[in-house]
Design an enzyme around this catalytic site. Structure first.
Site, PDB file in Angstrom:
ATOM      1  N   LEU A   1       5.325   2.597   6.669  1.00 39.14           N
ATOM      2  CA  LEU A   1       3.918   2.253   6.485  1.00 39.14           C
ATOM      3  C   LEU A   1       3.004   3.405   6.890  1.00 39.14           C
ATOM      4  CD1 LEU A   1       4.047  -1.323   8.064  1.00 39.14           C
ATOM      5  CD2 LEU A   1       4.117  -0.760   5.626  1.00 39.14           C
ATOM      6  N   GLU A   2       2.137   3.806   5.968  1.00 43.90           N
ATOM      7  CA  GLU A   2       1.045   4.728   6.295  1.00 43.90           C
ATOM      8  C   GLU A   2      -0.246   3.941   6.090  1.00 43.90           C
ATOM      9  OE1 GLU A   2      -1.688   7.966   4.431  1.00 43.90           O
ATOM     10  OE2 GLU A   2       0.419   8.382   3.934  1.00 43.90           O
ATOM     11  N   LEU A   3      -0.900   3.589   7.192  1.00 42.63           N
ATOM     12  CA  LEU A   3      -1.974   2.611   7.135  1.00 42.63           C
ATOM     13  C   LEU A   3      -3.328   3.230   7.484  1.00 42.63           C
ATOM     14  CD1 LEU A   3       0.069  -0.291   8.773  1.00 42.63           C
ATOM     15  CD2 LEU A   3      -0.147   0.307   6.348  1.00 42.63           C
TER      16      LEU A   3
END
Length: 308
Positions: free
Chosen positions: A78-80
């Protein structure tokens, strides 16, 4: 590999698919799945033949994806969200800090995951920094991005523009000073004047929440208070990127070590490299997109022991 593409930008990914065919990729290696994230995205999370999901987007959606992948124990990367701090000390190259600060905030109309969400400027240079920033913003040409002389194009879609205008209104209501911009440009399209805020207090909405748009949020900090500004910069749920400007390398390393972020730029910004791992801490997600570490996100380590 299957790619679920954003609803508001389908043609980009479909063009990418066309180029993979021309490049000679075998059928089935790259698969583009247009459709809503709630439908296609959830289906990918739940499908037993998909063993790994990587997502770039908001933190709330990332949490939903992680939850939907949990029944099958599917690997998730996840790159949030981000609210990346940029700390500017008085001993920096001020003109460079102004140029890089503008780029850090307004690159790609602020629609950039690592955009400098909040600038901390040392008190002794604060007013001069703001004056120089506003002077440069006023020079920016807003218009058609296909025109090479354009400096600042339209926002991605109407609902995003509306959310940015609401973000600016909230900042003003909270007591921050809107020094420049923050209005819709009177021309067809989703164009917005880059906004510059000062006197932004810790704990307010615009001090904490990501805008994902061309909004520069500036707070001053006491002269020489290195530990204090590091503490303030870390007072966010996010930890994607960060930056520091100073001619004192020891101070730069002290700050970069203290900042809770996956990336720290020193006397530069947005200078990424495919060989350098990229990814965030805290509510900005986990896993890496670049570097050798990114390859490991798609590999499985297996041990074979043979007795002979």
């Amino acid at each position: 590999m299957a790619l679920c593409i954003a609803q508001v930008t389908p043609m980009t990914a479909l063009k990418f698919a066309e180029l993979t065919v021309k490049a000679g990729f075998p059928p089935g290696v790259i698969n583009i799945l247009p459709g809503s994230g709630s439908l296609i995205g959830n289906y990918m999370c739940e499908h037993p033949d998909i063993s790994k999901v990587g997502f770039t987007g908001s933190t709330p959606v990332g949490k939903t994806i992680m939850s939907n992948c949990s029944p099958s124990l599917k690997r998730v990367q996840l790159e949030l969200g981000g609210k990346s701090p940029l700390i500017i000390f008085a001993d920096c190259d001020l003109d460079r800090a102004v140029r890089q600060g503008l780029m850090a905030c307004f690159f790609n109309k602020g629609e950039n995951c690592i955009a400098a969400g909040r600038l901390f400027v040392e008190e002794s240079i604060h007013d001069e920094f703001v004056e120089k920033v506003v002077a440069e913003v006023k020079k920016m040409k807003i218009g058609n991005p296909l025109d090479r002389s354009t400096d600042h194009g339209p926002q991605n879609h109407k609902s995003h523009l509306d959310s940015l205008l609401s973000y600016v209104d909230t900042g003003v209501k909270e007591g921050a000073t809107l020094v420049y911009g923050g209005k819709r440009v009177d021309t067809p399209g989703w164009y917005m004047e880059p906004a510059v805020f000062t006197n932004v207090q810790d704990g307010t909405f615009i001090a904490k929440e990501e805008s994902f748009g061309p909004i520069m949020v500036i707070s001053k900090f006491d002269n020489g208070d290195v530990d204090g500004v590091i503490k303030r910069a870390n007072a966010t749920e996010y930890g994607l990127a960060s930056g520091v400007f100073t001619k004192d390398l020891s101070k730069a390393l002290r700050v970069s070590d203290g900042l809770e972020a996956g990336t720290c730029f020193v006397n530069c910004y947005n200078k990424t490299d495919v060989a350098a791992p990229f990814g965030g801490f805290k509510q900005s997600g986990f896993g890496k997109d670049l570097g050798e570490e990114a390859l490991n996100e798609y590999l499985r380590t297996k041990v074979v022991t043979v007795e002979y």
